[in-house]
Enzyme design. Structure first.
Site, mmCIF file in Angstrom:
data_model
loop_
_atom_site.group_PDB
_atom_site.id
_atom_site.type_symbol
_atom_site.label_atom_id
_atom_site.label_comp_id
_atom_site.label_asym_id
_atom_site.label_seq_id
_atom_site.Cartn_x
_atom_site.Cartn_y
_atom_site.Cartn_z
ATOM 1 N N HIS A 1 -7.128 5.902 10.801
ATOM 2 C CA HIS A 1 -6.029 5.300 10.041
ATOM 3 C C HIS A 1 -6.582 4.634 8.783
ATOM 4 O O HIS A 1 -6.982 3.471 8.797
ATOM 5 C CB HIS A 1 -5.307 4.278 10.913
ATOM 6 C CG HIS A 1 -3.989 3.848 10.365
ATOM 7 N ND1 HIS A 1 -3.116 3.057 11.054
ATOM 8 C CD2 HIS A 1 -3.377 4.097 9.173
ATOM 9 C CE1 HIS A 1 -2.035 2.833 10.337
ATOM 10 N NE2 HIS A 1 -2.173 3.448 9.177
ATOM 11 N N GLN B 1 -4.317 3.193 18.904
ATOM 12 C CA GLN B 1 -5.356 3.032 17.890
ATOM 13 C C GLN B 1 -6.255 1.856 18.251
ATOM 14 O O GLN B 1 -5.727 0.811 18.656
ATOM 15 C CB GLN B 1 -4.726 2.794 16.507
ATOM 16 C CG GLN B 1 -4.069 4.017 15.954
ATOM 17 C CD GLN B 1 -3.608 3.859 14.507
ATOM 18 O OE1 GLN B 1 -3.019 4.761 13.951
ATOM 19 N NE2 GLN B 1 -3.857 2.711 13.903
ATOM 20 N N ASN C 1 0.808 -1.221 0.000
ATOM 21 C CA ASN C 1 0.000 0.000 0.000
ATOM 22 C C ASN C 1 0.844 1.276 0.000
ATOM 23 O O ASN C 1 0.391 2.331 0.447
ATOM 24 C CB ASN C 1 -0.973 0.006 1.179
ATOM 25 C CG ASN C 1 -0.305 -0.290 2.511
ATOM 26 O OD1 ASN C 1 0.912 -0.198 2.638
ATOM 27 N ND2 ASN C 1 -1.102 -0.637 3.509
ATOM 28 N N ARG D 1 3.617 6.684 12.015
ATOM 29 C CA ARG D 1 3.066 6.157 13.259
ATOM 30 C C ARG D 1 2.907 7.300 14.258
ATOM 31 O O ARG D 1 3.786 8.170 14.384
ATOM 32 C CB ARG D 1 3.975 5.068 13.855
ATOM 33 C CG ARG D 1 3.941 3.750 13.094
ATOM 34 C CD ARG D 1 2.585 3.076 13.145
ATOM 35 N NE ARG D 1 2.532 1.800 12.453
ATOM 36 C CZ ARG D 1 2.144 1.629 11.190
ATOM 37 N NH1 ARG D 1 1.795 2.688 10.459
ATOM 38 N NH2 ARG D 1 2.098 0.424 10.655
#
Length: 387
Positions: A341, A322, A155, A293
């Site tokens: 995210h 998260q 990705n 991050r």
């Protein structure tokens, strides 16, 4: 058919090997390659609910389960998926003692602690559906002789495109204009007083790996002054192609940048790297994009800098922890353009990392090695970027 073509293409791309460096470890290695008997595979994914049925290629969700359920069960394996991952009473915790493979994603990460690893007596393989395995205690995994792998490259385009979008949103002061429209307002001055062109601005990326390099390539047509800081200098031909200049000293680069993009992995060295002192070394009003991050940033230092104007705008999709709790201070700080995210879990990205996971599982069942670039921990050794 679109999914099948994308998956086939992705498998071909992820099957090629590339050099990979690993540190040393004295741990014993759990037998990785699967034997003939049935394996218990657990996947942890975010729940799509009513959106699950709206796109047949929505495979990255709990309901989509990477599109591999029928394939796994046809071979006699047990495949359990859940979104319930936190605490001793969670659904994931029930399966820790006897699972063989755990699949999770950076978008809804199952935190694999040393304690969980100790309880997972049958665990052999930890797979990340996507990129970034910092939700796993990698030192504990290495000490236990586990194999940790991710779908490298799956990705990177998705994330690089998202970063470019966020840069433009911050530079053009887009969000206040959007909020005016939905609130029935009209005040051009309230937007224009801090809206700029991207052309001519100095943009620096902290980290120039796969995502950082793709971002630099996409920024070149905007005629920016491009800088990068990384532990490894790019090849001269790639520097020429992107027009980016190497900055060996990070603080020196930060002081020059109008826009800073974080593209470095989360390691013990980078955790909390951007604290009050580091942010103070940047230009006043700097714009920051962080899709790497959340824990690379000092949470309160970002809030304070956005409030004082030291940071003119902050955007990203990564949080610590998260999912972000409702009272996370980044939700309420001024001049932010945060989202959940989501940058790396586009439908195209999902198809690529689903195909990569299936390819590695197939190799695991057959006793074959993975593409070398996918390994994060192999035979008790950590990949060099995590040392």
């Amino acid at each position: 058919m679109a999914m099948k073509r994308a998956a086939t293409s992705a498998i071909r791309a992820f099957s090629s090997s590339s050099p990979s460096s690993f540190g040393s470890s004295g741990s014993s290695t759990r037998l990785l390659h699967a034997s003939a008997e049935s394996k218990k595979i657990v996947g942890v994914f975010y729940k799509a609910n009513e959106y699950a049925s709206l796109n047949p290629n929505f495979v990255g969700s709990l309901e989509g389960a990477l599109g591999i359920r029928d394939w796994l069960e046809s071979q006699g394996h047990q495949y359990i998926v859940t979104d319930d991952k936190e605490g001793l009473d969670s659904e994931l915790e029930k399966h820790i003692p006897d699972l063989h493979v755990l699949i999770t994603t950076p978008f809804h990460p199952a935190y694999v602690t040393e304690e969980r690893i100790k309880r997972a007596k049958n665990l052999q393989l930890l797979l990340t559906a996507g990129i970034g395995s910092d939700h796993i205690d990698l030192n504990a995994a290495a000490a236990a002789g586990l194999t940790v792998a991710e779908v490298t490259g799956s990705n990177v385009v998705s994330v690089a495109e998202d970063e470019l979008m966020r840069i433009l949103m911050l530079v053009r002061n887009f969000l206040p204009g959007y909020h005016q429209v939905i609130n029935g307002e009209w005040n051009v001055a309230a937007i224009a007083y801090r809206a700029y062109d991207l052309e001519g601005k100095t943009v620096g990326t902290v980290g120039a790996g796969r995502i950082g390099r793709l971002l630099l390539q996409r920024l070149k047509p905007f005629n920016c002054n491009l800088l990068y800081h990384d532990r490894i200098k790019m090849e001269p031909e790639l520097e020429k192609q992107t027009g980016a200049k190497f900055e060996e000293d990070l603080d020196s680069m930060l002081s020059k940048c109008d826009i800073v993009v974080i593209n470095t992995p989360l390691t013990e060295k980078t955790r909390g790297m951007f604290d009050k002192e580091k942010i103070a070394k940047m230009k006043k009003g700097v714009l920051i994009v962080n899709n790497a991050r959340g824990a690379i940033m000092d949470t309160q230092a970002v809030v304070d800098a956005c409030s004082s104007g030291q940071i003119g705008g902050y955007s990203g999709d990564v949080w610590n922890p998260q999912p972000a709790p409702k009272d996370h201070p980044w939700r309420y700080m001024p001049n932010h353009a945060m989202t959940p995210h989501v940058s790396g879990t586009t439908i195209d990205g999902q198809l690529r990392y689903a195909a990569g996971v299936k390819d590695m599982l197939d190799r695991y069942f057959k006793g074959e090695d993975f593409p070398s670039q996918n390994y994060i921990v192999k035979e008790g050794k950590l990949a060099s970027q995590y040392l």
